[in-house]
Design a protein around this motif. Structure first.
Motif, PDB file in Angstrom:
ATOM      1  N   THR A 137     -45.725 -51.632  18.886  1.00  0.00           N
ATOM      2  CA  THR A 137     -46.340 -52.313  20.025  1.00  0.00           C
ATOM      3  C   THR A 137     -46.370 -53.804  19.703  1.00  0.00           C
ATOM      4  OG1 THR A 137     -47.748 -50.368  20.383  1.00  0.00           O
ATOM      5  CG2 THR A 137     -48.327 -52.372  21.578  1.00  0.00           C
ATOM      6  N   PRO A 138     -45.326 -54.541  20.030  1.00  0.00           N
ATOM      7  CA  PRO A 138     -45.225 -55.938  19.611  1.00  0.00           C
ATOM      8  C   PRO A 138     -46.210 -56.869  20.287  1.00  0.00           C
ATOM      9  CG  PRO A 138     -43.392 -55.330  21.037  1.00  0.00           C
ATOM     10  CD  PRO A 138     -44.113 -54.065  20.719  1.00  0.00           C
ATOM     11  N   VAL A 139     -46.532 -56.620  21.555  1.00  0.00           N
ATOM     12  CA  VAL A 139     -47.386 -57.547  22.293  1.00  0.00           C
ATOM     13  C   VAL A 139     -48.146 -56.775  23.358  1.00  0.00           C
ATOM     14  CG1 VAL A 139     -45.517 -58.131  23.894  1.00  0.00           C
ATOM     15  CG2 VAL A 139     -47.412 -59.724  23.604  1.00  0.00           C
ATOM     16  N   GLU A 140     -49.387 -57.210  23.604  1.00  0.00           N
ATOM     17  CA  GLU A 140     -50.216 -56.620  24.650  1.00  0.00           C
ATOM     18  C   GLU A 140     -50.686 -57.731  25.580  1.00  0.00           C
ATOM     19  OE1 GLU A 140     -53.300 -54.781  22.359  1.00  0.00           O
ATOM     20  OE2 GLU A 140     -52.217 -52.873  22.227  1.00  0.00           O
ATOM     21  N   VAL A 141     -50.988 -57.378  26.814  1.00  0.00           N
ATOM     22  CA  VAL A 141     -51.510 -58.339  27.778  1.00  0.00           C
ATOM     23  C   VAL A 141     -53.022 -58.194  27.836  1.00  0.00           C
ATOM     24  CG1 VAL A 141     -51.508 -59.101  30.182  1.00  0.00           C
ATOM     25  CG2 VAL A 141     -49.386 -58.271  29.135  1.00  0.00           C
ATOM     26  N   ARG A 142     -53.723 -59.310  27.700  1.00  0.00           N
ATOM     27  CA  ARG A 142     -55.178 -59.325  27.784  1.00  0.00           C
ATOM     28  C   ARG A 142     -55.614 -60.362  28.826  1.00  0.00           C
ATOM     29  NH1 ARG A 142     -55.087 -55.048  26.082  1.00  0.00           N
ATOM     30  NH2 ARG A 142     -55.703 -54.259  24.041  1.00  0.00           N
ATOM     31  N   ARG A 143     -56.724 -60.112  29.462  1.00  0.00           N
ATOM     32  CA  ARG A 143     -57.292 -61.061  30.416  1.00  0.00           C
ATOM     33  C   ARG A 143     -58.270 -61.968  29.689  1.00  0.00           C
ATOM     34  NH1 ARG A 143     -55.218 -62.362  35.036  1.00  0.00           N
ATOM     35  NH2 ARG A 143     -57.228 -62.539  36.082  1.00  0.00           N
ATOM     36  N   GLY A 144     -58.152 -63.265  29.928  1.00  0.00           N
ATOM     37  CA  GLY A 144     -59.046 -64.213  29.285  1.00  0.00           C
ATOM     38  C   GLY A 144     -58.974 -65.563  29.961  1.00  0.00           C
ATOM     39  N   LEU A 145     -59.862 -66.455  29.554  1.00  0.00           N
ATOM     40  CA  LEU A 145     -59.919 -67.794  30.134  1.00  0.00           C
ATOM     41  C   LEU A 145     -58.852 -68.695  29.543  1.00  0.00           C
ATOM     42  CD1 LEU A 145     -63.780 -68.360  30.079  1.00  0.00           C
ATOM     43  CD2 LEU A 145     -62.372 -67.900  32.086  1.00  0.00           C
ATOM     44  N   GLY A 146     -58.260 -69.539  30.401  1.00  0.00           N
ATOM     45  CA  GLY A 146     -57.368 -70.582  29.941  1.00  0.00           C
ATOM     46  C   GLY A 146     -58.145 -71.869  29.723  1.00  0.00           C
ATOM     47  N   ARG A 147     -57.439 -72.901  29.356  1.00  0.00           N
ATOM     48  CA  ARG A 147     -58.098 -74.186  29.100  1.00  0.00           C
ATOM     49  C   ARG A 147     -58.749 -74.750  30.359  1.00  0.00           C
ATOM     50  NH1 ARG A 147     -54.543 -78.190  25.745  1.00  0.00           N
ATOM     51  NH2 ARG A 147     -55.099 -76.606  24.181  1.00  0.00           N
ATOM     52  N   ASP A 148     -58.234 -74.372  31.534  1.00  0.00           N
ATOM     53  CA  ASP A 148     -58.812 -74.823  32.795  1.00  0.00           C
ATOM     54  C   ASP A 148     -59.981 -73.969  33.247  1.00  0.00           C
ATOM     55  OD1 ASP A 148     -57.462 -72.523  33.386  1.00  0.00           O
ATOM     56  OD2 ASP A 148     -56.136 -73.401  34.887  1.00  0.00           O
ATOM     57  N   ASN A 149     -60.438 -73.061  32.371  1.00  0.00           N
ATOM     58  CA  ASN A 149     -61.576 -72.187  32.633  1.00  0.00           C
ATOM     59  C   ASN A 149     -61.285 -71.166  33.733  1.00  0.00           C
ATOM     60  OD1 ASN A 149     -64.156 -71.643  31.530  1.00  0.00           O
ATOM     61  ND2 ASN A 149     -65.149 -72.407  33.379  1.00  0.00           N
ATOM     62  N   GLN A 150     -59.991 -70.896  33.986  1.00  0.00           N
ATOM     63  CA  GLN A 150     -59.588 -69.893  34.970  1.00  0.00           C
ATOM     64  C   GLN A 150     -59.068 -68.653  34.238  1.00  0.00           C
ATOM     65  OE1 GLN A 150     -60.006 -70.401  38.401  1.00  0.00           O
ATOM     66  NE2 GLN A 150     -61.110 -72.193  37.595  1.00  0.00           N
ATOM     67  N   MET A 151     -59.367 -67.472  34.792  1.00  0.00           N
ATOM     68  CA  MET A 151     -58.878 -66.240  34.192  1.00  0.00           C
ATOM     69  C   MET A 151     -57.363 -66.141  34.337  1.00  0.00           C
ATOM     70  SD  MET A 151     -61.341 -64.570  32.782  1.00  0.00           S
ATOM     71  CE  MET A 151     -60.691 -62.909  32.605  1.00  0.00           C
ATOM     72  N   ARG A 152     -56.725 -65.637  33.284  1.00  0.00           N
ATOM     73  CA  ARG A 152     -55.272 -65.492  33.311  1.00  0.00           C
ATOM     74  C   ARG A 152     -54.854 -64.376  32.360  1.00  0.00           C
ATOM     75  NH1 ARG A 152     -53.053 -68.969  29.249  1.00  0.00           N
ATOM     76  NH2 ARG A 152     -54.599 -69.319  27.609  1.00  0.00           N
ATOM     77  N   ASP A 153     -53.573 -63.977  32.410  1.00  0.00           N
ATOM     78  CA  ASP A 153     -53.009 -63.019  31.476  1.00  0.00           C
ATOM     79  C   ASP A 153     -52.586 -63.744  30.206  1.00  0.00           C
ATOM     80  OD1 ASP A 153     -53.364 -60.981  33.262  1.00  0.00           O
ATOM     81  OD2 ASP A 153     -51.271 -60.919  33.922  1.00  0.00           O
ATOM     82  N   ALA A 154     -53.053 -63.273  29.082  1.00  0.00           N
ATOM     83  CA  ALA A 154     -52.661 -63.840  27.786  1.00  0.00           C
ATOM     84  C   ALA A 154     -51.821 -62.815  27.037  1.00  0.00           C
ATOM     85  CB  ALA A 154     -53.889 -64.210  26.960  1.00  0.00           C
ATOM     86  N   LEU A 155     -50.784 -63.279  26.361  1.00  0.00           N
ATOM     87  CA  LEU A 155     -49.960 -62.419  25.527  1.00  0.00           C
ATOM     88  C   LEU A 155     -50.559 -62.396  24.127  1.00  0.00           C
ATOM     89  CD1 LEU A 155     -46.377 -63.585  26.595  1.00  0.00           C
ATOM     90  CD2 LEU A 155     -47.674 -61.622  27.434  1.00  0.00           C
ATOM     91  N   VAL A 156     -50.950 -61.225  23.678  1.00  0.00           N
ATOM     92  CA  VAL A 156     -51.537 -61.090  22.341  1.00  0.00           C
ATOM     93  C   VAL A 156     -50.543 -60.349  21.461  1.00  0.00           C
ATOM     94  CG1 VAL A 156     -53.468 -60.202  20.995  1.00  0.00           C
ATOM     95  CG2 VAL A 156     -53.859 -61.096  23.307  1.00  0.00           C
ATOM     96  N   PHE A 157     -49.970 -61.068  20.505  1.00  0.00           N
ATOM     97  CA  PHE A 157     -48.958 -60.509  19.609  1.00  0.00           C
ATOM     98  C   PHE A 157     -49.637 -59.776  18.456  1.00  0.00           C
ATOM     99  CE2 PHE A 157     -46.821 -63.890  21.831  1.00  0.00           C
ATOM    100  CZ  PHE A 157     -45.565 -63.378  22.083  1.00  0.00           C
ATOM    101  N   ARG A 158     -49.034 -58.667  18.081  1.00  0.00           N
ATOM    102  CA  ARG A 158     -49.533 -57.831  16.987  1.00  0.00           C
ATOM    103  C   ARG A 158     -48.633 -58.051  15.769  1.00  0.00           C
ATOM    104  NH1 ARG A 158     -52.252 -53.108  18.272  1.00  0.00           N
ATOM    105  NH2 ARG A 158     -50.762 -51.869  17.070  1.00  0.00           N
ATOM    106  N   LEU A 159     -49.178 -58.662  14.726  1.00  0.00           N
ATOM    107  CA  LEU A 159     -48.397 -59.038  13.551  1.00  0.00           C
ATOM    108  C   LEU A 159     -48.745 -58.152  12.358  1.00  0.00           C
ATOM    109  CD1 LEU A 159     -48.755 -62.934  13.825  1.00  0.00           C
ATOM    110  CD2 LEU A 159     -47.162 -61.421  15.029  1.00  0.00           C
TER     111      LEU A 159
END
Length: 337
Positions: A127-149
């Protein structure tokens, strides 16, 4: 460019020294060094503190060994698997080593951040990468790519207690689109090969993970994708949830939520008593936190029909059953509440 800097786990250095030695940039979290055939990843878990969350850090070890989570490139808007994120995700195919650093305080008397070298890593082949919901620098919710190392073969990472994932500050439930498991779980990369002609619809794969080659069963992902398509063909809308819990690390992600019928599904790749008992526990946990519209129901999704005793067990827990055979999905649609 010189290559005199020796990368030894535990080394304290700076981005500037890495750049001088290997010819990469100094400003981004993911810095490819094309000539040196390397990708450098700089993690700074404290950077997300101002938003009340961070995805970066050492997760709990699993059956495949140590795991480090790293949030991809892109400060605002949904992160995409391109540019620097693509260079990280496909470092194996590109023949590049992956090296992980963690921020380690500032150089005394200077604004320069020091970097502690964890060691050589590789993107998780399962499972190389998962999508998570979180805040961006603009304080807006967005999809973040979370890599599994994972640590590369022969590497003993230099971890510190401070590298561990930080517990969530509050319990939150966010809507998440259901990802297509067959396009994410098993990458077409060196060390990973599908059993049948590299088709992503197959239920098994062989992955070169710490400890040697192992067969990885992904029946659950194939079953989930087939049922998702069945729901969409029936005109249903689907999603899932990302549940973060105050005082705990990581997130809970139920398999699938049928918006149309208000049903939360937990899929299992094998119809065994242990799998069904696990699904019962997971559904009991999820339903405590998932928003409860009128008529919320829960169901287990299985690849075959279980025994009568297991059917009775599910019924006694007020859990519906949907299972697949050669003719389709039995138990769907669920009986009217």
């Amino acid at each position: 460019m010189t290559t005199t800097l020796e990368l030894v786990p535990g080394l304290i250095t700076t981005r500037e020294e890495i750049s001088a030695a290997f010819g990469c940039g100094t400003f981004q979290g993911i810095e490819p060094a094309a000539a040196a055939k390397k990708v450098f990843v700089y993690s700074d878990p404290s950077a997300g503190a101002e938003y009340g969350y961070t995805f970066d850090g050492r997760a709990e070890d699993d059956e495949h060994g140590p795991l480090y989570l790293y949030t991809g490139y892109g400060a605002t808007g949904d992160q995409q698997l391109k540019s620097r994120n693509k260079s990280l995700r496909y470092h194996v195919e590109d023949g590049r080593e992956l090296h992980l650093f963690v921020a380690h305080g500032k150089v005394p008397g200077s604004g320069t951040m020091r970097q502690r070298y964890i060691g050589q890593m590789t993107v998780d082949p399962i499972t190389p990468v998962e999508v998570r919901r979180g805040l961006g620098r603009d304080n807006q919710m967005r999809d973040a790519l979370v890599f599994r190392l994972r640590p590369a073969a022969g590497t003993i990472p230099k971890w510190e207690a401070s590298d561990a994932l930080k517990p969530a500050m509050a319990t939150e439930v966010a809507d998440v689109e259901v990802a297509k498991p067959t396009s994410v779980l098993i990458p077409a990369q060196t060390g990973v090969k599908d059993k049948n002609a590299e088709q992503h619809s197959t239920a098994e794969t062989v992955a070169d993970i710490p400890g040697g080659l192992r067969k990885v069963v992904r029946r659950e992902g194939v079953l989930m994708e087939a049922f998702k398509q069945h729901l969409l063909a029936a005109g249903h809308e689907v999603k899932t949830f990302q549940i973060t819990l105050a005082g705990e690390v990581g997130a809970l992600t139920p398999d699938l939520y049928d918006i149309t019928d208000h049903v939360l599904y937990e899929a299992k790749g094998q119809t065994t008593r242990n799998n069904i008992r696990m699904a019962i526990g997971q559904l009991a946990d999820y339903r405590r936190h998932v928003p409860k519209p009128d008529g919320l129901r829960v169901a287990v999704l299985l690849p075959s029909e279980p025994s009568n005793d297991l059917k009775n067990l599910l019924a006694e827990q007020d859990i519906h059953l949907v299972y697949q055979d050669e003719t389709g999905f039995h138990g769907f649609p669920l009986p009217a509440p």
